[in-house]
Write an enzyme that holds these catalytic residues in place. Structure first.
Site, PDB file in Angstrom:
ATOM      1  N   GLU A   1     -11.598  -5.365 -10.928  1.00 57.68           N
ATOM      2  CA  GLU A   1     -12.221  -4.208 -10.286  1.00 57.68           C
ATOM      3  C   GLU A   1     -11.162  -3.132 -10.068  1.00 57.68           C
ATOM      4  OE1 GLU A   1     -14.418  -2.545  -6.288  1.00 57.68           O
ATOM      5  OE2 GLU A   1     -14.479  -4.716  -6.644  1.00 57.68           O
TER       6      GLU A   1
ATOM      7  N   ASP B   1      -9.203  -7.064  -7.109  1.00 55.72           N
ATOM      8  CA  ASP B   1      -9.165  -5.616  -6.896  1.00 55.72           C
ATOM      9  C   ASP B   1      -7.770  -5.097  -7.221  1.00 55.72           C
ATOM     10  OD1 ASP B   1     -11.861  -5.385  -5.412  1.00 55.72           O
ATOM     11  OD2 ASP B   1     -10.782  -6.908  -4.256  1.00 55.72           O
TER      12      ASP B   1
ATOM     13  N   HIS C   1     -14.630 -14.900  -6.311  1.00 54.98           N
ATOM     14  CA  HIS C   1     -14.407 -13.592  -5.686  1.00 54.98           C
ATOM     15  C   HIS C   1     -13.003 -13.500  -5.088  1.00 54.98           C
ATOM     16  CE1 HIS C   1     -15.733 -10.493  -2.443  1.00 54.98           C
ATOM     17  NE2 HIS C   1     -15.580  -9.858  -3.595  1.00 54.98           N
TER      18      HIS C   1
ATOM     19  N   HIS D   1      -7.683  -4.949  -1.796  1.00 59.86           N
ATOM     20  CA  HIS D   1      -9.055  -4.458  -1.721  1.00 59.86           C
ATOM     21  C   HIS D   1      -9.162  -3.163  -0.914  1.00 59.86           C
ATOM     22  CE1 HIS D   1     -13.072  -4.061   0.107  1.00 59.86           C
ATOM     23  NE2 HIS D   1     -13.504  -4.477  -1.069  1.00 59.86           N
TER      24      HIS D   1
ATOM     25  N   GLU E   1     -12.408 -12.684 -10.019  1.00 65.79           N
ATOM     26  CA  GLU E   1     -12.527 -11.248  -9.762  1.00 65.79           C
ATOM     27  C   GLU E   1     -11.384 -10.851  -8.849  1.00 65.79           C
ATOM     28  OE1 GLU E   1     -13.820  -7.810  -7.180  1.00 65.79           O
ATOM     29  OE2 GLU E   1     -13.271  -9.864  -6.627  1.00 65.79           O
TER      30      GLU E   1
END
Length: 259
Positions: A126, A45, A16, A58, A43
């Site tokens: 993302e 953002d 993450h 994020h 992952e």
């Protein structure tokens, strides 16, 4: 490579924001630390600067994960998308976490892409639009991802909570696989994922129950979960048939043993 339910090249465990909470999130340092713990997929953002450069962040604002407030003062907007990349690239995105990461910069998406591509790592991107920029962000991120991964054997997985951003990504680069992110099972979630031609549903781990897993898998989706930081929760999800786990605990789960 065409990604389908049957043809799924991604590992079970995904780090993450690079390395969870062990390093400043969404930085190259975090990716390197996650890789040092054996992770082969990450992952992150991605949103847009004011001049259209995709970069990792994020929150809508820079306050929590940079020295923007200290650098600029309270009179200057802290919204990341309000500033051009030249300004953003000068910020310290590491000191808030710990002294060991002082001076770590915000990374642009291109640098993170090159790190993953050169090392053979998978990436779950993302799409995290600044408020009001869903379609533009989905379009630009998909354009960059398609260009950067054009010769790669395994494409990145594009995901978003925002169906408009995913729709823009679909329109721009329909060959790139997509996943719908959910923090609630809102009315029409399954139909929306189908209309966007997603390959995965990525849920808050508490949303996966026998009925929701059955619905998703029966419709042809892979079931992934965030943010799984506890071994008992991971086992519950495994027993349900969930197939992918995004975790902060890169120090707790050994990904190589479960891929």
């Amino acid at each position: 490579m065409l990604i389908t339910e049957e043809n799924w090249p991604y590992p079970t465990w995904i780090a993450h924001r690079g390395a969870g909470k062990l390093a400043p999130e969404n930085t190259l340092a975090a990716f390197r630390l996650g890789a040092a713990h054996g992770y082969r997929m990450f992952e992150c953002d991605v949103k847009l600067s004011a001049d259209g450069v995709p970069f990792l962040l994020h929150d809508d604002t820079l306050t929590r994960t940079s020295n923007a407030l200290l650098q600029w003062g309270a009179d200057v907007s802290a919204v990341g998308g309000d500033h051009d990349w030249g300004t953003l690239s000068q910020l310290d995105a590491g000191s808030w976490h710990s002294r060991a990461f002082a001076g770590e910069p915000l990374p642009c998406f291109e640098n993170i892409a090159h790190f993953c591509l050169h090392n053979g790592y998978g990436l779950n991107i993302e799409i995290k639009p600044t408020t009001g920029q869903a379609r533009q962000t989905g379009t630009v991120v998909a354009q960059h991802a398609a260009r950067l991964w054009r010769n790669a054997s395994v494409p990145p997985l594009l995901s978003s909570f925002d169906p408009e951003a995913l729709a823009a990504a679909h329109d721009t680069a329909p060959h790139l696989p997509r996943g719908l992110l959910l923090e609630t099972l809102w009315k029409g979630w399954l139909e929306t994922a189908l209309s966007l031609e997603c390959v995965a549903i990525i849920c808050d781990h508490t949303l996966w129950e026998t009925s929701s897993v059955t619905q998703a898998q029966s419709a042809g989706f892979r079931c992934l979960s965030y943010t799984v930081n506890d071994a008992s929760k991971a086992q519950r999800l495994l027993d349900l048939g969930v197939e992918g786990f995004i975790t902060d605990r890169v120090d707790l789960f050994a990904p190589a043993s479960s891929q």
